[in-house]
Design a protein around this motif. Structure first.
Motif, PDB file in Angstrom:
ATOM      1  N   CYS B 243      34.746  47.793  56.601  1.00 57.03           N
ATOM      2  CA  CYS B 243      33.958  48.283  57.733  1.00 57.03           C
ATOM      3  C   CYS B 243      34.709  48.065  59.031  1.00 57.03           C
ATOM      4  O   CYS B 243      35.817  47.541  59.043  1.00 57.03           O
ATOM      5  CB  CYS B 243      32.600  47.592  57.775  1.00 57.03           C
ATOM      6  N   GLY B 244      34.117  48.453  60.112  1.00 57.83           N
ATOM      7  CA  GLY B 244      34.767  48.344  61.416  1.00 57.83           C
ATOM      8  C   GLY B 244      35.407  49.667  61.787  1.00 57.83           C
ATOM      9  O   GLY B 244      34.903  50.732  61.422  1.00 57.83           O
ATOM     10  N   ASN B 245      36.548  49.589  62.481  1.00 61.02           N
ATOM     11  CA  ASN B 245      37.147  50.800  63.041  1.00 61.02           C
ATOM     12  C   ASN B 245      38.131  51.465  62.085  1.00 61.02           C
ATOM     13  O   ASN B 245      39.321  51.559  62.365  1.00 61.02           O
ATOM     14  CB  ASN B 245      37.847  50.465  64.362  1.00 61.02           C
ATOM     15  N   ILE B 246      37.625  51.928  60.953  1.00 60.51           N
ATOM     16  CA  ILE B 246      38.479  52.611  59.982  1.00 60.51           C
ATOM     17  C   ILE B 246      37.897  53.986  59.681  1.00 60.51           C
ATOM     18  O   ILE B 246      36.717  54.240  59.930  1.00 60.51           O
ATOM     19  CB  ILE B 246      38.597  51.808  58.668  1.00 60.51           C
ATOM     20  N   ASN B 247      38.747  54.836  59.107  1.00 61.81           N
ATOM     21  CA  ASN B 247      38.290  56.199  58.825  1.00 61.81           C
ATOM     22  C   ASN B 247      37.299  56.277  57.673  1.00 61.81           C
ATOM     23  O   ASN B 247      36.434  57.138  57.659  1.00 61.81           O
ATOM     24  CB  ASN B 247      39.491  57.102  58.530  1.00 61.81           C
ATOM     25  N   LYS B 248      37.462  55.401  56.687  1.00 59.79           N
ATOM     26  CA  LYS B 248      36.608  55.511  55.507  1.00 59.79           C
ATOM     27  C   LYS B 248      35.953  54.178  55.147  1.00 59.79           C
ATOM     28  O   LYS B 248      36.343  53.535  54.180  1.00 59.79           O
ATOM     29  CB  LYS B 248      37.446  56.002  54.320  1.00 59.79           C
ATOM     30  N   PRO B 249      34.947  53.771  55.933  1.00 61.34           N
ATOM     31  CA  PRO B 249      34.245  52.540  55.562  1.00 61.34           C
ATOM     32  C   PRO B 249      33.552  52.726  54.213  1.00 61.34           C
ATOM     33  O   PRO B 249      33.172  53.854  53.874  1.00 61.34           O
ATOM     34  CB  PRO B 249      33.222  52.344  56.682  1.00 61.34           C
ATOM     35  N   GLY B 250      33.395  51.687  53.460  1.00 62.48           N
ATOM     36  CA  GLY B 250      32.691  51.811  52.185  1.00 62.48           C
ATOM     37  C   GLY B 250      33.106  50.739  51.202  1.00 62.48           C
ATOM     38  O   GLY B 250      33.717  49.737  51.579  1.00 62.48           O
ATOM     39  N   ILE B 251      32.752  50.971  49.923  1.00 64.56           N
ATOM     40  CA  ILE B 251      33.004  49.993  48.865  1.00 64.56           C
ATOM     41  C   ILE B 251      34.178  50.467  48.023  1.00 64.56           C
ATOM     42  O   ILE B 251      34.186  51.602  47.559  1.00 64.56           O
ATOM     43  CB  ILE B 251      31.780  49.876  47.938  1.00 64.56           C
ATOM     44  N   TYR B 252      35.144  49.604  47.813  1.00 67.32           N
ATOM     45  CA  TYR B 252      36.301  49.954  46.999  1.00 67.32           C
ATOM     46  C   TYR B 252      36.520  48.894  45.940  1.00 67.32           C
ATOM     47  O   TYR B 252      36.450  47.703  46.224  1.00 67.32           O
ATOM     48  CB  TYR B 252      37.549  50.078  47.874  1.00 67.32           C
ATOM     49  N   GLU B 253      36.795  49.359  44.728  1.00 72.62           N
ATOM     50  CA  GLU B 253      37.172  48.415  43.675  1.00 72.62           C
ATOM     51  C   GLU B 253      38.691  48.419  43.605  1.00 72.62           C
ATOM     52  O   GLU B 253      39.311  49.461  43.387  1.00 72.62           O
ATOM     53  CB  GLU B 253      36.575  48.845  42.329  1.00 72.62           C
ATOM     54  N   ILE B 254      39.281  47.261  43.786  1.00 71.55           N
ATOM     55  CA  ILE B 254      40.743  47.190  43.745  1.00 71.55           C
ATOM     56  C   ILE B 254      41.179  46.286  42.601  1.00 71.55           C
ATOM     57  O   ILE B 254      40.458  45.368  42.211  1.00 71.55           O
ATOM     58  CB  ILE B 254      41.329  46.627  45.062  1.00 71.55           C
TER      59      ILE B 254
END
Ligand SMILES: Cc1cc2nc3c(=O)[nH]c(=O)nc-3n(C[C@H](O)[C@H](O)[C@H](O)COP(=O)(O)O)c2cc1C
Ligand code: SF4
Ligand code: FES
Lengths: 167, 449
Positions: B243-254
């Motif tokens: 989250c914050g100032n990014i283009n694609k906030p969301g949930i990612y599984e890494i």
């Protein structure tokens, strides 16, 4: 006196108590306080808390100390619609300050106040677990996310319409 | 594309409901686990190297093996779904979109630990998710995976969802247990640990939502196979909420082999800083972990690329590193004010302190007020040292780690951004008008991909 849950809510209370082993009915306190707040006007007046104490067979002080600890229990009356806008860091990065200002101006109230018609209360709250969808607010049981002035206008309109049709 | 274990099927139509979930291999781990002994299940979890996903990263198998088993005393499994650490919203995603994965993990774990009544303690604000979980539980009961004599094994288990009342501190496991007993969320003094004396004084395991969901792939593929994913002691996959100032906030599984730079800039994940801005700083693991300036985020102090795993994020200790924490990845662009952001977090911790220990209760309020003064042009130079002093006196002197969690963000902000604090104090009027910007901070490296 004569404070009493509806039949349906009484059944709910009974089923909540059954989740715990015998004698541990105090565990039902938080869920039952949520039910009480829903049923008795959106906040927890002292007679309401006393009633909860009675049905859970605990002392009133055990209810007061819990009700005052948690932020979701309202200790004084609130408007029909409670806007709880998140103000924590991650939301702030995406403009929660501006949204709060916008709502204040739009409704003509400060944080913590209720509009004179008793319709809206504005609260600034801490992180609600929606940081990626900021700015956002909680309204009743739902979240309203990606807020902007137009969306806020829409929500206010929607509340007014629902309230008018229900009366 | 990294390997997906938890979110492999999250886009499948109807996956929220039993039928689609089962068709896509759901509940296979229950069938498999019920043919194993309890000790074997704990062994698989140990072999997997799974570390608690709630923030502390404690090895789950080890925690399970500590559970006391006195005769005739019930044991409990409690799922921590309080998720209130700013920047963290991953458990919500799991529960909202693939509720059966958690329920499946809970059934296997309850069986392994011998819990016949298992509770999900969920933050009160996630009210609609309570309905989703209860629906999933009902479906599991109707299909014979919950209730009495599950799959003819003689094992009985019921899962109940308990709604909290709004309090970050109830995410701390002993505060959670107090709250589940219908009390204020005041953390308990440890020892005794919950494994010996937990819910209603009975032996109890408290685990995070994501931890319990990860039990499903571990049983399905076996602990050894799970441990092959990732690197070193960072095994398996991890959910990151960005989250914050990014283009694609969301949930990612890494899987924990990718670099921070790739995570932040590649289109598969955050997609870079929003609005074409430059990176200023990042809090990589939820609000409690130290903030890092751009240069230290992307490379360690030794000049190696920083990776998205437990060890690499912590590389350099608090002097130049941070922590994986809860996986809440908060990105700040060049227009953000470190003083204001730190003030907001200090207000949060002050609001959430349960008030039992004076260093935490008083110290968080003090930090909030000093930061407020600096932010609003009323700070003195000596306030910066005072702030440092106050956070030092909280850290390590409290009953629960909330005190540390409140101290660390302030310490890290001063450590890495002292010049910005000083600028606020020396230029009170200007600081009301404009932000400090990137100023003296090292620029991020050339953008990858
Ligand atoms: C102030 C505070 C808040 C916490 N909040 C959470 C939370 O919201 N969710 C969570 O799973 N763990 C939280 N934890 C960590 C729990 O105490 C506990 O370590 C965790 O639930 C154990 O589960 P795990 O081993 O699966 O990570 C918090 C800890 C502290 C000190
Ligand atoms: S450190 Fe803070 S939150 Fe934790 S027990 Fe002490 S006063 Fe309460
Ligand atoms: S900071 Fe606003 S929802 Fe998390």
């Amino acid at each position: 006196m004569a404070l009493q849950f509806s039949e349906k809510k009484r059944e709910e209370v009974a089923s909540i108590i059954k989740r715990y082993p015998d004698g541990k009915q105090k565990s039902a306190l938080l869920p039952v306080l949520h039910l009480a707040q829903e049923e008795f006007g959106g906040w927890l007046d002292v007679p309401v808390m006393d009633y909860v104490a009675e049905i859970l067979n605990i002392t009133p002080i055990e209810v007061y100390e819990v009700a005052t600890f948690y932020s979701m229990y309202n200790m004084k009356p609130v408007g029909k619609y409670l806007f709880e806008v998140c103000q924590t860091g991650p939301c702030m990065l995406n403009g929660s300050d501006d949204i709060i200002e916008y709502i204040k101006t739009k409704l003509g109230i400060k944080i913590g106040e209720t509009t004179s018609d008793g319709m809206f209360t504005l609260k600034a709250v801490e992180c609600l677990g929606a940081c990626g969808y900021a700015p956002m607010m909680q309204l009743g049981k739902t979240y309203r996310e990606h807020l902007n002035p137009e969306k806020v206008d829409g929500i206010i309109e929607q509340c007014r319409t629902i309230s008018a049709t229900n009366n | 594309m990294g390997k997906k274990l938890l979110l492999a099927n999250d886009q499948v139509e109807g996956i929220r409901f039993f039928e689609a979930y089962r068709k896509n291999g759901g509940y296979a781990s229950v069938e498999k686990a019920f043919k194993m002994t309890q000790a074997d299940i704990v062994d698989e979890v140990k072999k997997s190297g799974l570390r608690g996903r709630g923030g502390a990263g404690f090895p789950t198998g080890l925690k399970w093996s500590f559970l006391a088993k006195p005769e005739g005393v019930p044991r409990y499994l409690v799922c921590n779904a309080d998720e209130s650490e700013p920047g963290t919203f991953k458990d919500r995603y799991l529960m909202e979109y693939i509720p059966h994965l958690l329920i499946e993990g809970l059934i296997v774990s309850s069986f392994a630990l011998g819990s016949n009544r298992t509770y999900i303690y969920i933050r009160g604000e996630y009210a609609w998710i309570v309905d989703i979980l209860e629906h999933a539980i009902t479906e599991a009961e109707q299909n014979g995976f919950l209730g009495d004599n599950i799959l003819g094994t003689g094992f009985n288990c019921r899962i109940y969802v308990q709604r909290g009342g709004g309090a970050y501190i109830c995410g701390e496991e002993t505060a959670l247990l107090e709250s589940l007993e219908g009390k204020r969320g005041n953390p308990r003094i440890k020892p005794p640990f919950p494994a010996v004396k937990g819910l209603w004084d009975c032996p109890t395991v408290v685990n995070n939502v994501e931890t319990l969901a990860a039990i499903v792939p571990i049983i399905n593929m076996g602990g050894d196979e799970y441990a092959k994913i990732g690197v070193g002691k960072s095994t398996g996959t991890k959910l990151i909420s960005a989250c914050g100032n990014i283009n694609k906030p969301g949930i990612y599984e890494i899987d924990m082999t990718i670099s921070v730079e790739e995570f932040l800039y590649s289109d598969e994940y955050c997609g870079g800083i929003a609005n074409g801005k430059r990176l200023k700083a990042c809090i990589p693991g939820g609000s409690s972990v130290p903030i890092l300036p751009a240069n230290l985020l992307l490379t360690t102090a030794k000049g190696e690329p920083r990776m998205m795993n437990y060890e690499s994020l912590a590389d350099g200790g608090f002097a130049s590193g941070s922590m994986m924490g809860s996986g809440g990845f908060i990105v700040l662009d060049e227009d953000q004010c470190i003083v204001r952001h730190t003030m907001s977090l200090a207000r949060f911790y002050h609001h959430e302190s349960c008030g039992q220990c004076s260093p935490c209760r008083e110290g968080t309020g003090w930090m909030k007020r000093i930061l407020h003064n600096i932010e609003y042009g009323k700070g003195k130079m000596s306030d910066i040292d005072l702030l440092w002093d106050v956070q030092r006196k909280i850290e390590g002197n409290t009953i629960c780690p909330l005190g540390d969690a409140a101290a660390w963000p302030v310490a890290a902000a001063i450590r890495h951004f002292r010049d910005e604090f000083e600028w606020h104090v020396s230029n009170p009027e200007e600081a009301q008008q404009r932000n400090y910007g990137l100023a003296g901070y090292a620029e991020p490296r050339a953008v990858l991909v």
